[in-house]
Structures are given as structure tokens and as C-alpha cells.
Enzyme design. Structure first.
Site, PDB file in Angstrom:
ATOM      1  N   PRO A  91       0.810  -1.216   0.000  1.00 54.89           N
ATOM      2  CA  PRO A  91       0.000   0.000   0.000  1.00 54.89           C
ATOM      3  C   PRO A  91       0.848   1.273   0.000  1.00 54.89           C
ATOM      4  CG  PRO A  91      -0.128  -1.136   2.118  1.00 54.89           C
ATOM      5  CD  PRO A  91       0.696  -1.986   1.219  1.00 54.89           C
ATOM      6  N   GLU A  92       0.727   2.033  -1.055  1.00 58.97           N
ATOM      7  CA  GLU A  92       1.334   3.349  -1.146  1.00 58.97           C
ATOM      8  C   GLU A  92       0.198   4.362  -1.061  1.00 58.97           C
ATOM      9  OE1 GLU A  92       4.256   3.642  -4.321  1.00 58.97           O
ATOM     10  OE2 GLU A  92       4.594   1.489  -4.266  1.00 58.97           O
ATOM     11  N   HIS A 152      -4.211 -13.786  10.417  1.00 61.90           N
ATOM     12  CA  HIS A 152      -3.352 -12.650  10.765  1.00 61.90           C
ATOM     13  C   HIS A 152      -4.143 -11.389  11.111  1.00 61.90           C
ATOM     14  CE1 HIS A 152       0.214 -14.938   9.754  1.00 61.90           C
ATOM     15  NE2 HIS A 152      -0.345 -15.282   8.615  1.00 61.90           N
ATOM     16  N   ARG A 159       2.886 -10.072   7.380  1.00 61.59           N
ATOM     17  CA  ARG A 159       4.331  -9.873   7.557  1.00 61.59           C
ATOM     18  C   ARG A 159       4.680  -8.968   8.738  1.00 61.59           C
ATOM     19  NH1 ARG A 159       5.906  -9.945   1.193  1.00 61.59           N
ATOM     20  NH2 ARG A 159       4.273 -11.459   0.878  1.00 61.59           N
ATOM     21  N   ARG A 175      22.420  11.849  -2.886  1.00 61.89           N
ATOM     22  CA  ARG A 175      21.694  10.602  -3.136  1.00 61.89           C
ATOM     23  C   ARG A 175      21.004  10.614  -4.491  1.00 61.89           C
ATOM     24  NH1 ARG A 175      17.650  10.696   1.684  1.00 61.89           N
ATOM     25  NH2 ARG A 175      17.543   8.437   1.591  1.00 61.89           N
TER      26      ARG A 175
END
Length: 283
Positions: A10-11, A99, A118, A160
Site C-alpha cells: 500500500p502506497e 493474521h 508480515r 543521493r
DNA sequence: CCTGCTGCCTGGACGC
DNA sequence: TGCGTCCAGGCAGCAG
């Protein structure tokens, strides 16, 4: 297709879709009881009141990829990590899944389940609204509200890569691996380009593309990579719009050249070597 | 301060 | 069929 991905990831668009789908069911409801089945998904205190037990939900906010449930006094931040989801369960006889770590019982007999196999996600109780504001101040602006001047300042002295910068939630909040790759492809910028090398004009283009891509992804209900669904079980459609993510080794839809795949900014990155050339700029 | 790297965690894909 | 191995990625923590 190459690799098959097995996570919802999910973004911003997925989190926004979850928020939009849940808001109307949650706002105004009183949480009658909270069942915490795994203590370690809660960061910090996890008394019933910290998880909003006995309180009325007055709002649901989002900043970047983070969600927050607000009661009159408190707030609870929900981070979905990469496999987390929130699910509204209406059928009182349906059993929790393996879960489902936290379950909120609502005063209309529905339940909200926080599911996260997770466990990269988690819940963070906030004692008051000011704590939430403070927490979100530490992040960069939401990707939908990010200004050119902000990016220009944040990137001016960095060494970066632009990919690493866009993934950094303290620079801009809401982008993850999928949408960064899609964005850079759309802007014809090589992911390894140093952030400081991008001109104001390029950054302005990038911000416009960011809004456009995120908005159309939200309209499509997000990207369903494998099993992502919003809060009321509907999948997204934006994965059909992906130009590069998950397409490493396949032909570029613009020029036909084979899409490259490498590790940039510590992430699997897909880009077109021809459409996104690495431009060497004299210093 | 700045940056990159490690490890957390599960389950699906793949090879033998 | 079953088992071992690899891999995905957000984010905290740590090392240089």
C-alpha cells in the site's frame, strides 16, 4: 510476465482508497470493545483506551502512507507496511482470519479488522491530536501537496539518487517503490540521477506528473498487485496502468527497448535505458 | 549530520 | 508431493 509479486504494497493511492472506502462506515461510530490478538503490532502503550475503546470515531486522516483514526481526544496511527490491510466485517458470524491482529467492535455490530501477515505495519497510539500533528510534521509534505520549492530545498545539497530521495518519507510522504518507478519513467529521468542535479523545471514537471499519476491511481482504486483490496473488499485497477513496475526485461511501451532492472536506492528498480538516459552534467 | 546497509517477517514461486 | 531456497519491501536501527 516476469516476477509475480505477492503483496499489496500500500502506497498513497491504496491508503487513500482504503480511507475513502472506510470513512463513511466508521465516522460517528462508537468503538464498544477492542480485541488485541497480538500485542507486538502496537507500538507503545496498548491499553483499551489507547486503541480507542469506548470512544467515538470523529475523523479518519491520511498523511503519505499513514492513516489515523481520530476520536474526540486521541488518535491511533495505522501503518500498513507492505502487507497490512483494514477490513470492515459486517457479518457477525464471520471468524477472524489468521493474521487479524486487532479487532475493533463497533456500536452498529460491524467490526474493523487490522490484518498484517508480515507485520511490517503496526499501530501507534497518540495521546492527543497534537501528538499526531507533531508526528506527521517529521515527515515530508504529502505527495499530493508537495511544492516545487520544497523539493528544490530538500534536494539541493544531497548526493543521493533521485530514486532514494523520492522513497524517503522525510522528503516527500506517500511514494513507494511502484509509484517512484512509474513517476521517473513518466518524467524520462534515470533513477540514478543525483537529486541535486535536477533543475527547477525538471522538478516542476516531476511534481505535476506525481499528482497526475497519484490521482489517476486513486480514481482507479489503487493498484492490486496480487490480493490488495480496499476496506470493503474491492480490488484496484491501476496495475493495468503500470508502465514499468513488474515489467523488467519486457519491451518499453514507448520505444520498444528492453526495460532494465537493477538495484537502486536499495530497491529493485525498473526503467527504460533509452527513454531515461543517465545524463552526465558537468559540476 | 548524512548516507547506505541490515534485519525484521511471511508466503508464493521455483528447483530438485 | 514435499522440502529448501529465494525474494518482495517499509522502516527502524546502526555503522562508517
Amino acid at each position: 510476465m516476469g516476477t509475480v509479486y505477492n503483496a499489496s504494497m500500500p502506497e498513497l493511492p491504496e491508503v487513500q482508497s482504503i480511507r475513502q472506502s472506510l470513512e463513511k462506515h466508521l465516522i460517528g461510530r462508537v468503538i464498544t470493545r477492542v480485541v488485541c490478538r497480538r500485542r507486538d503490532v502496537v507500538h507503545g502503550p496498548a491499553c483499551p483506551k489507547d486503541l480507542l475503546s469506548g470512544q467515538r470515531v470523529i475523523a479518519m486522516h491520511r498523511h503519505g502512507k499513514q492513516l489515523a483514526l481520530l476520536s474526540e481526544q486521541r488518535a491511533l496511527v495505522v501503518q500498513l507496511g507492505m502487507s497490512g490491510s483494514l477490513r470492515l466485517v459486517v457479518d457477525p458470524s464471520s471468524a477472524p482470519l489468521k493474521h487479524d491482529h486487532v479487532i475493533w467492535h463497533l456500536d452498529d455490530a460491524a467490526r474493523l479488522h487490522f490484518h498484517d501477515p508480515r507485520r511490517f505495519g503496526g499501530l501507534s497510539p497518540m495521546a492527543d491530536h497534537a501528538c499526531l500533528t507533531q508526528r506527521w510534521k517529521k515527515l515530508g509534505p504529502d505527495a499530493l501537496a508537495c511544492k516545487v520549492s520544497h523539493l528544490q530545498v530538500k534536494l539541493a545539497r544531497t548526493g543521493r539518487s533521485i530514486k532514494a530521495c523520492l522513497l524517503d518519507q522525510q522528503i516527500v510522504a506517500g511514494l513507494g517503490n511502484i509509484y517512484v518507478d512509474e513517476l521517473l519513467y513518466n518524467c524520462h529521468i534515470h533513477p540514478q540521477t543525483p537529486g541535486s542535479q535536477l533543475s527547477r523545471q525538471e522538478l516542476a514537471r516531476m511534481i505535476r506528473a506525481m499528482r497526475r499519476i497519484l490521482k489517476s491511481a486513486i480514481e482507479a482504486g489503487g493498484s492490486t498487485i496480487r490480493d490488495y483490496v480496499n476496506g470493503v473488499n474491492q480490488p484496484g485497477k491501476y496495475q493495468q496502468g503500470h508502465q514499468v513496475y513488474g515489467r523488467g526485461g519486457h519491451p518499453c511501451r514507448n520505444c520498444g527497448q528492453q526495460l532494465g532492472q537493477s538495484l537502486i536506492g536499495g530497491r529493485a528498480t525498473v526503467f527504460c535505458p533509452q527513454c531515461q538516459p543517465l545524463v552526465e552534467k558537468a559540476t
